[in-house]
Design an enzyme around this catalytic site. Structure first.
Site, PDB file in Angstrom:
ATOM      1  CB  SER A   1      40.556  38.113  49.462  1.00 49.48           C
ATOM      2  OG  SER A   1      40.148  36.902  50.061  1.00 49.48           O
ATOM      3  CG  HIS A   2      44.163  35.622  50.746  1.00 53.29           C
ATOM      4  ND1 HIS A   2      44.441  34.711  51.722  1.00 53.29           N
ATOM      5  CD2 HIS A   2      43.775  36.742  51.395  1.00 53.29           C
ATOM      6  CE1 HIS A   2      44.227  35.261  52.908  1.00 53.29           C
ATOM      7  NE2 HIS A   2      43.816  36.496  52.723  1.00 53.29           N
ATOM      8  CG  ASN A   3      43.273  37.650  43.671  1.00 57.75           C
ATOM      9  OD1 ASN A   3      42.910  36.834  42.860  1.00 57.75           O
ATOM     10  ND2 ASN A   3      42.423  38.310  44.438  1.00 57.75           N
TER      11      ASN A   3
ATOM     12  CG  ASP B   1      44.909  31.122  50.556  1.00 65.12           C
ATOM     13  OD1 ASP B   1      44.415  32.222  50.210  1.00 65.12           O
ATOM     14  OD2 ASP B   1      44.814  30.694  51.713  1.00 65.12           O
TER      15      ASP B   1
ATOM     16  CD  GLU C   1      42.524  41.094  49.126  1.00 64.38           C
ATOM     17  OE1 GLU C   1      43.356  40.241  48.756  1.00 64.38           O
ATOM     18  OE2 GLU C   1      42.213  41.244  50.314  1.00 64.38           O
TER      19      GLU C   1
END
Length: 180
Positions: free
Chosen positions: A81-83, A101, A6
């Protein structure tokens, strides 16, 4: 730039005074291959960071790379991920930035064992609030004696809070809305 999982350009915003005779400031949040490592293994010492910087949009509608002003880098983003990265100016004229996070979920904690989104000594899992020049507004929630700027994504110890934090406890705030 890292573009796996991501990662990549997370968000961009134009200064409210960007217009025809304005300052031509553009704000970009992206995954920076700062250490030559786009790793996604989950190692807290391997991987890229996310960066927020301001540039001037030059002639020919090209970003003038020589005008980069770095506002902050996140800690290493170990999972890919989770950017997050939405950028938006509020009615108060301040820049709001969502930071994920890093994708570790319940396994990703700071040195004191606090999950990244709840840890006030780091920028991950938060919505941050800055002035258009990258400073911290005086009325941010953590402008207190035991706080400091977190330009590198962390404070100098877990008992000191990041002044940029406006909201915390968010796993992946990839989008947010403003009250008009």
């Amino acid at each position: 730039i890292c573009t796996n999982v991501e990662r990549g350009l997370g968000g961009c915003a134009f200064h409210p005074n960007f217009g025809k005779n304005g300052n031509r400031y553009i704000y970009l949040y992206w995954t920076l291959d700062k250490y030559g490592d786009c790793d996604t293994s989950g190692s807290p010492t391997r991987g890229p960071v996310n960066r927020l910087a301001r540039f001037v949009l030059g002639r020919g509608l090209k970003v003038d790379m020589d005008t980069e002003e770095v506002f902050f880098d996140t800690p290493i983003m170990p999972y890919g991920s989770h950017n997050s990265g939405q950028l938006r100016f509020g009615a108060d004229g301040h820049l709001y930035v969502s930071v994920g996070d890093g994708g570790g979920g319940i396994s990703t904690t700071n040195d004191d064992g606090v999950l990244y989104p709840q840890a006030l000594d780091m920028l991950l899992g938060k919505i941050l609030r800055l002035t258009a020049d990258g400073d911290v507004p005086d009325d941010n929630p953590y402008m207190e004696e035991k706080s400091e700027r977190c330009k590198s994504g962390w404070t100098s110890n877990a008992n000191i809070k990041c002044q940029e934090i406006y909201s915390y406890g968010l796993r992946n705030p990839f989008r947010f809305a403003m009250n008009p």
